[in-house]
Structure formats: C-alpha cells, structure tokens
Scaffold this motif. Structure first.
Motif, PDB file in Angstrom:
ATOM      1  N   TYR A  66      -3.249  -4.822  -9.513  1.00 50.72           N
ATOM      2  CA  TYR A  66      -3.651  -3.746  -8.600  1.00 50.72           C
ATOM      3  C   TYR A  66      -4.917  -4.191  -7.879  1.00 50.72           C
ATOM      4  O   TYR A  66      -5.914  -4.543  -8.518  1.00 50.72           O
ATOM      5  CB  TYR A  66      -3.882  -2.478  -9.436  1.00 50.72           C
ATOM      6  CG  TYR A  66      -4.329  -1.225  -8.720  1.00 50.72           C
ATOM      7  CD1 TYR A  66      -4.266  -1.081  -7.335  1.00 50.72           C
ATOM      8  CD2 TYR A  66      -4.815  -0.157  -9.474  1.00 50.72           C
ATOM      9  CE1 TYR A  66      -4.675   0.086  -6.725  1.00 50.72           C
ATOM     10  CE2 TYR A  66      -5.222   1.017  -8.862  1.00 50.72           C
ATOM     11  CZ  TYR A  66      -5.151   1.136  -7.494  1.00 50.72           C
ATOM     12  OH  TYR A  66      -5.564   2.299  -6.893  1.00 50.72           O
ATOM     13  N   SER A  77      -2.967   4.350 -12.741  1.00 52.90           N
ATOM     14  CA  SER A  77      -2.214   3.241 -12.145  1.00 52.90           C
ATOM     15  C   SER A  77      -2.065   2.081 -13.119  1.00 52.90           C
ATOM     16  O   SER A  77      -0.991   1.472 -13.226  1.00 52.90           O
ATOM     17  CB  SER A  77      -2.899   2.760 -10.865  1.00 52.90           C
ATOM     18  OG  SER A  77      -2.877   3.757  -9.871  1.00 52.90           O
ATOM     19  N   VAL A  96      -7.755  -2.959  -6.316  1.00 51.86           N
ATOM     20  CA  VAL A  96      -8.460  -1.670  -6.311  1.00 51.86           C
ATOM     21  C   VAL A  96      -9.604  -1.712  -5.310  1.00 51.86           C
ATOM     22  O   VAL A  96     -10.495  -2.567  -5.391  1.00 51.86           O
ATOM     23  CB  VAL A  96      -9.012  -1.344  -7.713  1.00 51.86           C
ATOM     24  CG1 VAL A  96      -9.662   0.032  -7.709  1.00 51.86           C
ATOM     25  CG2 VAL A  96      -7.910  -1.418  -8.764  1.00 51.86           C
ATOM     26  N   ASN A  97      -9.610  -0.775  -4.387  1.00 53.58           N
ATOM     27  CA  ASN A  97     -10.678  -0.725  -3.380  1.00 53.58           C
ATOM     28  C   ASN A  97     -11.947  -0.164  -4.007  1.00 53.58           C
ATOM     29  O   ASN A  97     -12.042   1.027  -4.299  1.00 53.58           O
ATOM     30  CB  ASN A  97     -10.251   0.138  -2.198  1.00 53.58           C
ATOM     31  CG  ASN A  97     -11.233   0.063  -1.040  1.00 53.58           C
ATOM     32  OD1 ASN A  97     -12.230  -0.669  -1.091  1.00 53.58           O
ATOM     33  ND2 ASN A  97     -10.957   0.820   0.010  1.00 53.58           N
ATOM     34  N   HIS A 157       0.725   8.829  -5.837  1.00 53.05           N
ATOM     35  CA  HIS A 157       0.296   7.442  -5.652  1.00 53.05           C
ATOM     36  C   HIS A 157       0.843   6.571  -6.789  1.00 53.05           C
ATOM     37  O   HIS A 157       1.388   5.488  -6.546  1.00 53.05           O
ATOM     38  CB  HIS A 157      -1.239   7.403  -5.626  1.00 53.05           C
ATOM     39  CG  HIS A 157      -1.831   6.038  -5.483  1.00 53.05           C
ATOM     40  ND1 HIS A 157      -2.315   5.545  -4.294  1.00 53.05           N
ATOM     41  CD2 HIS A 157      -2.025   5.043  -6.398  1.00 53.05           C
ATOM     42  CE1 HIS A 157      -2.773   4.326  -4.466  1.00 53.05           C
ATOM     43  NE2 HIS A 157      -2.617   3.996  -5.735  1.00 53.05           N
ATOM     44  N   LEU A 191      -9.062   4.278   1.443  1.00 51.30           N
ATOM     45  CA  LEU A 191      -8.951   5.020   0.185  1.00 51.30           C
ATOM     46  C   LEU A 191      -9.971   4.518  -0.818  1.00 51.30           C
ATOM     47  O   LEU A 191      -9.920   3.361  -1.245  1.00 51.30           O
ATOM     48  CB  LEU A 191      -7.538   4.862  -0.395  1.00 51.30           C
ATOM     49  CG  LEU A 191      -7.256   5.635  -1.683  1.00 51.30           C
ATOM     50  CD1 LEU A 191      -7.360   7.139  -1.454  1.00 51.30           C
ATOM     51  CD2 LEU A 191      -5.878   5.278  -2.230  1.00 51.30           C
ATOM     52  N   THR A 192     -10.914   5.372  -1.191  1.00 54.81           N
ATOM     53  CA  THR A 192     -11.926   4.986  -2.179  1.00 54.81           C
ATOM     54  C   THR A 192     -12.006   6.050  -3.271  1.00 54.81           C
ATOM     55  O   THR A 192     -11.324   5.948  -4.280  1.00 54.81           O
ATOM     56  CB  THR A 192     -13.293   4.768  -1.505  1.00 54.81           C
ATOM     57  OG1 THR A 192     -13.655   5.931  -0.734  1.00 54.81           O
ATOM     58  CG2 THR A 192     -13.268   3.544  -0.598  1.00 54.81           C
ATOM     59  N   THR A 203      -3.023  11.707  -6.786  1.00 54.22           N
ATOM     60  CA  THR A 203      -2.953  10.596  -7.737  1.00 54.22           C
ATOM     61  C   THR A 203      -1.561  10.441  -8.329  1.00 54.22           C
ATOM     62  O   THR A 203      -1.040   9.317  -8.432  1.00 54.22           O
ATOM     63  CB  THR A 203      -3.979  10.810  -8.859  1.00 54.22           C
ATOM     64  OG1 THR A 203      -5.278  10.947  -8.287  1.00 54.22           O
ATOM     65  CG2 THR A 203      -3.973   9.635  -9.819  1.00 54.22           C
ATOM     66  N   ASP A 252      -4.817  -0.655  -2.666  1.00 53.77           N
ATOM     67  CA  ASP A 252      -5.377   0.521  -2.013  1.00 53.77           C
ATOM     68  C   ASP A 252      -5.513   0.263  -0.519  1.00 53.77           C
ATOM     69  O   ASP A 252      -5.751  -0.865  -0.078  1.00 53.77           O
ATOM     70  CB  ASP A 252      -6.769   0.844  -2.577  1.00 53.77           C
ATOM     71  CG  ASP A 252      -6.716   1.506  -3.939  1.00 53.77           C
ATOM     72  OD1 ASP A 252      -5.672   2.089  -4.285  1.00 53.77           O
ATOM     73  OD2 ASP A 252      -7.732   1.438  -4.668  1.00 53.77           O
ATOM     74  N   ARG A 309      -7.304   7.587 -10.493  1.00 49.44           N
ATOM     75  CA  ARG A 309      -6.288   6.714  -9.899  1.00 49.44           C
ATOM     76  C   ARG A 309      -6.218   5.378 -10.632  1.00 49.44           C
ATOM     77  O   ARG A 309      -5.129   4.854 -10.913  1.00 49.44           O
ATOM     78  CB  ARG A 309      -6.600   6.495  -8.416  1.00 49.44           C
ATOM     79  CG  ARG A 309      -5.616   5.589  -7.710  1.00 49.44           C
ATOM     80  CD  ARG A 309      -5.861   5.538  -6.207  1.00 49.44           C
ATOM     81  NE  ARG A 309      -7.023   4.740  -5.817  1.00 49.44           N
ATOM     82  CZ  ARG A 309      -8.167   5.231  -5.379  1.00 49.44           C
ATOM     83  NH1 ARG A 309      -8.335   6.546  -5.290  1.00 49.44           N
ATOM     84  NH2 ARG A 309      -9.165   4.436  -5.032  1.00 49.44           N
ATOM     85  N   VAL A 328       0.860  -1.177   0.000  1.00 47.97           N
ATOM     86  CA  VAL A 328       0.000   0.000   0.000  1.00 47.97           C
ATOM     87  C   VAL A 328       0.898   1.229   0.000  1.00 47.97           C
ATOM     88  O   VAL A 328       1.783   1.327   0.861  1.00 47.97           O
ATOM     89  CB  VAL A 328      -0.902   0.036   1.252  1.00 47.97           C
ATOM     90  CG1 VAL A 328      -1.698   1.329   1.309  1.00 47.97           C
ATOM     91  CG2 VAL A 328      -1.842  -1.151   1.281  1.00 47.97           C
TER      92      VAL A 328
END
Length: 416
Positions: free
Chosen positions: A215, A198, A217-218, A162, A183-184, A159, A179, A194, A150
């Motif tokens: 990735y 990413s 992703v959340n 990140h 973090l959403t 972004t 994530d 993002r 993370v």
C-alpha cells in the motif's frame, strides 16, 4: 576588486570536472542581448550584483560562468563551482540555480532545461534507498511491471468502501494500492483508520492469493506530522510511503528520506503541482530537472508520465526515465511510474514505448470496468501478460473475458 557583469561570460571557458553545469533557454529582456542576459543569469545565481563593488578578497573563483551560447535557440550553459553549494542541501542549491533568476527583468522568460551533476555535488545526497529493487524485495513483480491502483472516486469514499475496493483490486492481480495525492486525513476517510483497515485486508488477501501486496500510503502533511505518519505505516507492516514531493517541499522530503532509511521504507513520489513549473515550454523548470532533484533527494519511484498514451500532456517521458536509470556515480536508480488515464487497451503501447521496468498505475481503467474492480484488475494484469507473450490484445482477449470486456469498452484510445 570590482565585479562587473562581463566577468560572468566567457565563451571560451572550459568547465572543470567538479562544476555543476546547467542548461537554460531564455528570451532576453527588452533591449538586452543574449550575451548580456546570459551574464546576468550567471551573476544573479552566484556572487554578482547590479552595482560595482570594492571587494578586497578575490572571490572570482566562486563566480558562475556563462560559457556556451547557442544563438539560434537562445540556449545558454552556465557552470557553477561546487564551493557555491552546501553539501546535501537541495533547497540551497535550488535557490541558486532556480531562484531569483526566474524573475529577473533581464529575461522575459527563462527555463532550466537540464543539469549535469558532478560527483562533488552528488556525493552529498543519499539517493534512493531501494529503487527498482522494490519489485522483488517487497513484491512479486520481478519480471514484469508492478501494477498499482487508486480507488475511484479518488476522494470521498468512506474508509469501509476504500478498503472494499482495495481488496477487490488486490484479488484481481494488482500489487499496490495507492492513495490519491488529495487523500490524507479527511473526516470521511481518516488516515489511521484507513491504514489499519487497509493493511488488515492486505494481509488477508496475501494469505488468499499467495502474492505479496502492499500500500502506497500518502503521508503528505506538515513535516513533523509526516514523520509520525511514516512511523505509523511502519508499525502497521507497510513497506512504502507516498509523498507529494513538490507541494510538501524538498526539505521535508529530505527529512522523510532520513526516517525511511531508519525504518527500511521505500518512498513513492507523486509529482502533483509539477506542471506549475514545467508545462510552459519557455519558462520554469523542466520535468527532467525536477526528476533529477527527486533522485538526489532519495525517492524510489516517481511519476514521469505515459509517453502520451494517457490523459496528461505528452512530455519526454522516455528521456526522463532513461536518466532515472542512468549511472550517477553508483547512486541507485529510480523506478518510473506511468499513470494518468491508463487502461488495459493502451498498456501495450506504454510498454512498447517505455519498457517493463515500471510501475503501471490505472484508476478509472480498473474501477470503470463494466464487471467491477476485480475484473478490471484482472484485465490490466492480462494486458501485461499479453505484451510479455508478444500476443495482441485482441487475440489474448479471446480466452480472457475480463480483457475482452475492457477492450470492447475502451478500445486502444487514450482519454483526455
């Protein structure tokens, strides 16, 4: 017929193969015997009530039965006939076995310790879509733990930063960007921006390294929004979504599982809020049982702890992981994730305790490396290589400067 509390206790009862068996540890309420409290647990969680009733139909076959009392430990086993449950409805099952009983006056405290799931109940659930196979189907981590990170700080990075951190971690040898559970879709790092940026960086790194990267992703949100986010991750070429399974709820998780089945995505389950249920040893629901529910609902990876080598409370991580890998009428296994305060210096201890069939996730233990994120990721990968080769970190570090710096900084102690 009238149904009384005594009807829900039979210490000579022999459960049927189709019964769901739940183990509770409880402290009876004031003036209440263990026997009386056990009967009330079985009653309240099935078809009993406090008043005598005149019921024409014989519904005793739908009654739960308390049948195995261990008085030294205040442990009670309760058998539930499968007809009590709506097939495939995890919320309905939980409303029974972990519902009103948690707040009854008949018990001062009660903890759902374990469940034994019959095929009659398990067959209503899909289970994981991929499980441990993600290491070979989506990544190049067949013979080792998959490595994840993370970006830190876990929230607040714009972004661009990140993505920069992600690129460095991937280049250093990490397989998965993840994530944070917090973090959403915040203004400082919008979800769609993002995800797009990413994955663009991911594709570049894959070309450069020749290794498959991905990735987590959340997508956690209101259920309809979650489905839209799942679709978007798929459109961008992702193979995984991450869900905060407890805070978003079991119904939402089951809905996401259906969509992921359609799209061929795996689900990474974060357990944020689990300690609200399992931290107190005498009340709530154990992490072992939470993990069982997650497997039934269909997650592919689940955070289960670090066996005491990270920053979180020690728990029966090895036992939970063993259950997630056990045979459950052919249902796929879940790949455990070790996370929380890990760094290269403790990785061999974690792998000794839990084995290599894991995702190992490090945050500060990568990004806090004195030489930066890429060196931190290299050090983490090197710590795994040392363990695989049966070489001590100190010896391996002599020819791997990134690992040497990490060991000099953090040693082999876990943070608090």
């Amino acid at each position: 017929m009238g149904i009384q509390y005594d009807d829900f206790l039979d210490e000579s009862y022999a459960p049927g193969d189709a019964d769901l068996l739940c183990t509770f540890r409880l402290a009876p309420g004031e003036g209440m015997s263990l026997e009386a409290a056990a009967a009330r647990v079985a009653s309240e969680s099935s078809n009993g009530t406090w008043a005598a009733l005149d019921v024409e139909s014989d519904i005793s076959r739908l009654s739960a039965m308390a049948y195995d009392l261990e008085r030294e430990t205040n442990t009670v086993r309760v058998a539930y006939p499968p007809e009590l449950f709506e097939p495939g409805s995890l919320p309905q099952i939980l409303s029974c076995i972990a519902g009103n009983i948690m707040g009854m006056k008949a018990v001062d405290t009660i903890r759902l310790v374990d469940c034994e799931w019959p095929e009659s109940v398990v067959s209503g659930f899909p289970g994981p879509g991929f499980g441990p196979a993600v290491k070979s189907e989506f990544l190049d981590a067949t013979d080792r733990p998959a490595l994840a990170t993370v970006p830190k700080p876990k929230v607040g990075l714009p972004t661009s930063e990140h993505v920069r951190v992600a690129r460095e971690a991937w280049l250093g040898g990490v397989d998965l960007l993840k994530d944070d559970e917090n973090l959403t879709d915040q203004a400082f790092n919008p979800f769609r921006e993002r995800v797009v940026d990413s994955f663009a960086a991911r594709d570049e790194v894959q070309d450069e390294t020749g290794e498959r990267k991905d990735y987590l992703v959340n997508v956690t949100a209101e259920t309809t929004e979650m489905l839209e986010r799942v679709d978007f991750v798929h459109e961008q070429g992702g193979s995984f979504v991450m869900v905060d399974i407890i805070t978003c709820g079991w119904s939402a998780l089951q809905t996401v599982r259906e969509r992921c089945e359609e799209l061929g995505l795996a689900i990474h389950a974060h357990r944020a809020m689990h300690a609200a249920f399992d931290r107190l040893p005498h009340h709530g629901v154990s992490m072992r049982v939470l993990a069982q529910w997650a497997r039934l609902a269909g997650v592919d990876h689940l955070h289960t702890g670090t066996a005491g080598f990270g920053k979180l409370e020690n728990e029966d991580t090895a036992g939970i992981n063993e259950w997630l890998r056990s045979d459950l009428y052919g249902m796929k296994e879940v790949l455990p994730t070790a996370s929380g305060g890990l760094h290269p210096g403790v990785v061999p201890q974690v792998l000794d305790a839990l084995g290599p069939e894991l995702i190992v996730q490090a945050g500060g233990g990568i990004h806090g490396h004195p030489d930066g994120t890429r060196a931190g990721a290299m050090a983490l990968r090197q710590s795994v290589e040392a363990w695989q080769e049966g070489v001590s970190l100190e010896e391996y570090a002599k020819s791997h400067p990134e690992l040497r710096v990490a060991v000099e900084k953090w040693g082999s102690e876990s943070p608090r």
